[in-house]
Design a protein around this motif. Structure first.
Motif, PDB file in Angstrom:
ATOM      1  N   ASP A  32       0.797  -1.213   0.000  1.00  0.00           N
ATOM      2  CA  ASP A  32       0.000   0.000   0.000  1.00  0.00           C
ATOM      3  C   ASP A  32       0.831   1.265   0.000  1.00  0.00           C
ATOM      4  N   GLY A  33       2.155   1.149  -0.130  1.00  0.00           N
ATOM      5  CA  GLY A  33       2.999   2.319  -0.146  1.00  0.00           C
ATOM      6  C   GLY A  33       3.379   2.720  -1.567  1.00  0.00           C
ATOM      7  N   GLU A  34       4.438   3.501  -1.659  1.00  0.00           N
ATOM      8  CA  GLU A  34       4.896   3.936  -2.974  1.00  0.00           C
ATOM      9  C   GLU A  34       5.806   2.882  -3.593  1.00  0.00           C
ATOM     10  N   LEU A  35       5.911   2.932  -4.940  1.00  0.00           N
ATOM     11  CA  LEU A  35       6.763   1.989  -5.661  1.00  0.00           C
ATOM     12  C   LEU A  35       8.223   2.274  -5.323  1.00  0.00           C
ATOM     13  N   GLU A  36       8.940   1.255  -4.841  1.00  0.00           N
ATOM     14  CA  GLU A  36      10.319   1.442  -4.419  1.00  0.00           C
ATOM     15  C   GLU A  36      11.317   0.753  -5.340  1.00  0.00           C
ATOM     16  N   GLY A  37      10.849  -0.205  -6.133  1.00  0.00           N
ATOM     17  CA  GLY A  37      11.788  -0.877  -7.022  1.00  0.00           C
ATOM     18  C   GLY A  37      11.175  -2.062  -7.735  1.00  0.00           C
ATOM     19  N   ILE A  38      11.994  -2.698  -8.571  1.00  0.00           N
ATOM     20  CA  ILE A  38      11.594  -3.883  -9.317  1.00  0.00           C
ATOM     21  C   ILE A  38      12.586  -4.997  -8.997  1.00  0.00           C
ATOM     22  N   ARG A  39      12.086  -6.194  -8.781  1.00  0.00           N
ATOM     23  CA  ARG A  39      12.976  -7.318  -8.509  1.00  0.00           C
ATOM     24  C   ARG A  39      12.376  -8.584  -9.103  1.00  0.00           C
ATOM     25  N   GLU A  40      13.152  -9.653  -9.024  1.00  0.00           N
ATOM     26  CA  GLU A  40      12.712 -10.916  -9.605  1.00  0.00           C
ATOM     27  C   GLU A  40      11.596 -11.537  -8.764  1.00  0.00           C
ATOM     28  N   TYR A  41      10.757 -12.244  -9.455  1.00  0.00           N
ATOM     29  CA  TYR A  41       9.635 -12.931  -8.788  1.00  0.00           C
ATOM     30  C   TYR A  41      10.147 -14.136  -8.005  1.00  0.00           C
ATOM     31  N   SER A  42       9.806 -14.232  -6.742  1.00  0.00           N
ATOM     32  CA  SER A  42      10.293 -15.324  -5.897  1.00  0.00           C
ATOM     33  C   SER A  42       9.268 -16.439  -5.726  1.00  0.00           C
ATOM     34  N   LEU A  51       7.260  -5.216 -18.043  1.00  0.00           N
ATOM     35  CA  LEU A  51       8.700  -5.462 -17.947  1.00  0.00           C
ATOM     36  C   LEU A  51       9.006  -6.949 -18.032  1.00  0.00           C
ATOM     37  N   SER A  52       8.120  -7.777 -17.487  1.00  0.00           N
ATOM     38  CA  SER A  52       8.335  -9.225 -17.566  1.00  0.00           C
ATOM     39  C   SER A  52       8.290  -9.712 -19.002  1.00  0.00           C
ATOM     40  N   ALA A  53       7.435  -9.060 -19.828  1.00  0.00           N
ATOM     41  CA  ALA A  53       7.324  -9.472 -21.227  1.00  0.00           C
ATOM     42  C   ALA A  53       8.586  -9.142 -22.013  1.00  0.00           C
ATOM     43  N   ARG A  54       9.323  -8.133 -21.547  1.00  0.00           N
ATOM     44  CA  ARG A  54      10.558  -7.756 -22.250  1.00  0.00           C
ATOM     45  C   ARG A  54      11.767  -8.557 -21.784  1.00  0.00           C
ATOM     46  N   SER A  55      11.624  -9.212 -20.663  1.00  0.00           N
ATOM     47  CA  SER A  55      12.750  -9.993 -20.141  1.00  0.00           C
ATOM     48  C   SER A  55      12.394 -11.488 -20.146  1.00  0.00           C
ATOM     49  N   GLU A  56      13.319 -12.299 -19.710  1.00  0.00           N
ATOM     50  CA  GLU A  56      13.081 -13.741 -19.698  1.00  0.00           C
ATOM     51  C   GLU A  56      12.550 -14.208 -18.352  1.00  0.00           C
ATOM     52  N   GLU A  57      12.405 -13.319 -17.400  1.00  0.00           N
ATOM     53  CA  GLU A  57      11.961 -13.698 -16.059  1.00  0.00           C
ATOM     54  C   GLU A  57      10.785 -12.815 -15.628  1.00  0.00           C
ATOM     55  N   LEU A  58      10.043 -13.350 -14.697  1.00  0.00           N
ATOM     56  CA  LEU A  58       8.955 -12.552 -14.111  1.00  0.00           C
ATOM     57  C   LEU A  58       9.540 -11.537 -13.138  1.00  0.00           C
ATOM     58  N   LEU A  59       9.045 -10.326 -13.220  1.00  0.00           N
ATOM     59  CA  LEU A  59       9.482  -9.255 -12.332  1.00  0.00           C
ATOM     60  C   LEU A  59       8.287  -8.747 -11.525  1.00  0.00           C
ATOM     61  N   VAL A  60       8.558  -8.380 -10.332  1.00  0.00           N
ATOM     62  CA  VAL A  60       7.480  -7.888  -9.463  1.00  0.00           C
ATOM     63  C   VAL A  60       7.818  -6.491  -8.980  1.00  0.00           C
ATOM     64  N   LYS A  61       6.744  -5.762  -8.714  1.00  0.00           N
ATOM     65  CA  LYS A  61       6.896  -4.408  -8.176  1.00  0.00           C
ATOM     66  C   LYS A  61       7.035  -4.490  -6.656  1.00  0.00           C
ATOM     67  N   GLU A  62       7.966  -3.738  -6.124  1.00  0.00           N
ATOM     68  CA  GLU A  62       8.184  -3.726  -4.681  1.00  0.00           C
ATOM     69  C   GLU A  62       7.704  -2.396  -4.124  1.00  0.00           C
ATOM     70  N   PHE A  63       6.738  -2.493  -3.225  1.00  0.00           N
ATOM     71  CA  PHE A  63       6.152  -1.286  -2.637  1.00  0.00           C
ATOM     72  C   PHE A  63       6.623  -1.121  -1.202  1.00  0.00           C
ATOM     73  N   GLY A  64       6.576   0.100  -0.728  1.00  0.00           N
ATOM     74  CA  GLY A  64       6.828   0.369   0.676  1.00  0.00           C
ATOM     75  C   GLY A  64       5.517   0.527   1.414  1.00  0.00           C
ATOM     76  N   SER A  65       5.568   0.347   2.708  1.00  0.00           N
ATOM     77  CA  SER A  65       4.372   0.511   3.549  1.00  0.00           C
ATOM     78  C   SER A  65       4.731   1.373   4.736  1.00  0.00           C
ATOM     79  N   ARG A  66       3.911   2.332   5.021  1.00  0.00           N
ATOM     80  CA  ARG A  66       4.201   3.244   6.128  1.00  0.00           C
ATOM     81  C   ARG A  66       3.158   3.070   7.225  1.00  0.00           C
ATOM     82  N   SER A  67       3.626   2.890   8.407  1.00  0.00           N
ATOM     83  CA  SER A  67       2.713   2.792   9.541  1.00  0.00           C
ATOM     84  C   SER A  67       2.842   4.034  10.400  1.00  0.00           C
TER      85      SER A  67
END
Length: 267
Positions: free
Chosen positions: A162-172, A184-200
């Motif tokens: 629920d936070g802002e987009l902080e980066g892209i990394r490989e799907y685990s 981005l996954s369609a352009r590469s050979e691996e699945l990529l996921v968006k990494e979000f931050g969360s603020r409490s």
């Protein structure tokens, strides 16, 4: 003269018989009618609270009519008809002037049935105990203690959705499908996921002694108001004398804090 006396005797006898018959019917009407009160989740002093009423008619074959439930000096409710062996639900609005552990006391079950000349009643001793919280009063002291001076009071940043987009990394394999960045996954050979931050939000510790107020009851009311306003948005703790209740959030924690305020000084 004798004829007049006989007529008067007959009239008086008829009236007495009528009163006896209606009195018996009235008493039998309220017999076996058992009330049960269920308090709401939250009750605040000086604020009307709606109790759930379960009214059970234990008579197997006869209904009851015009049943009125009342608590002395408080609310009342009317149920026009309660069938035989039936349990009905209604509400009864009660108000308690002071905080603390309170009991409802006597519930009056009455009815003017069948002719509305007399009202028959009986009192039912209700042992329902409820915790009455202090009456919430808005507080101009928004901090009510300190947010920053205590350990763990800084804004905590963790990974989430629920936070802002902080980066892209490989799907685990553990991330939800909606986190996959399909372009981005369609352009590469691996699945990529968006990494979000969360603020409490930072925790808030309410110090009773720091609150404004001319007496302890006013301070308790301000504390109750702050808990109601903040506990669903951020962790809230409470400092009472030399004891601290650690910050947390949610309805259950709010109930814990308000109960501490309700029973403060009553132990």
């Amino acid at each position: 003269m004798n004829t007049g006396n006989n007529l008067l005797f007959l009239v008086v006898s008829a009236l007495l018989a009528f009163m006896a018959a209606t009195g018996y019917a009235g008493m039998f009407n309220i017999k076996g009618v058992i009330p049960e009160l269920l308090p709401p989740d939250e009750i605040f002093a000086g604020t009307p609270a709606r109790f759930k009423v379960l009214l059970r008619n234990k008579k197997r074959y006869l209904p009851s009519f015009l049943i009125r439930l009342s608590v002395a000096g408080n609310g009342e409710t009317l149920l026009p008809f309660v069938g035989s062996a039936e349990k009905l639900e209604s509400t009864l609005t009660l108000s308690f002037p002071e905080r603390g552990r309170q009991t409802v006391g006597l519930i009056s079950v009455s009815s003017p049935f069948p002719v509305n000349f007399f009202t028959r009643y009986w009192n039912y001793a209700d042992a329902t105990t409820c915790i009455v919280y202090p009456r919430p009063l808005p507080s101009g002291d928004d901090g009510a203690g300190d947010d920053a001076a205590r350990p763990g009071s800084r804004t905590k940043e963790i990974h989430g959705q629920d936070g802002e987009l902080e980066g892209i990394r490989e799907y685990s394999g553990a991330e939800p499908l909606r986190a996959i960045h399909w372009k981005l996954s369609a352009r590469s050979e691996e699945l990529l996921v968006k990494e979000f931050g969360s603020r409490s939000a930072p925790p808030l510790i309410i110090r009773l002694e720091s609150l404004a107020g001319t007496d302890i009851e006013e301070k308790l009311s301000h504390a109750a108001w702050l808990i109601k306003q903040r506990v669903m948005e951020q962790p809230v703790g409470l400092e009472l004398d030399d004891r601290i209740i650690q910050p947390a959030s949610g309805r259950r924690h709010a109930s814990l804090l308000l109960t501490e305020l309700a029973l403060y000084g009553h132990h």
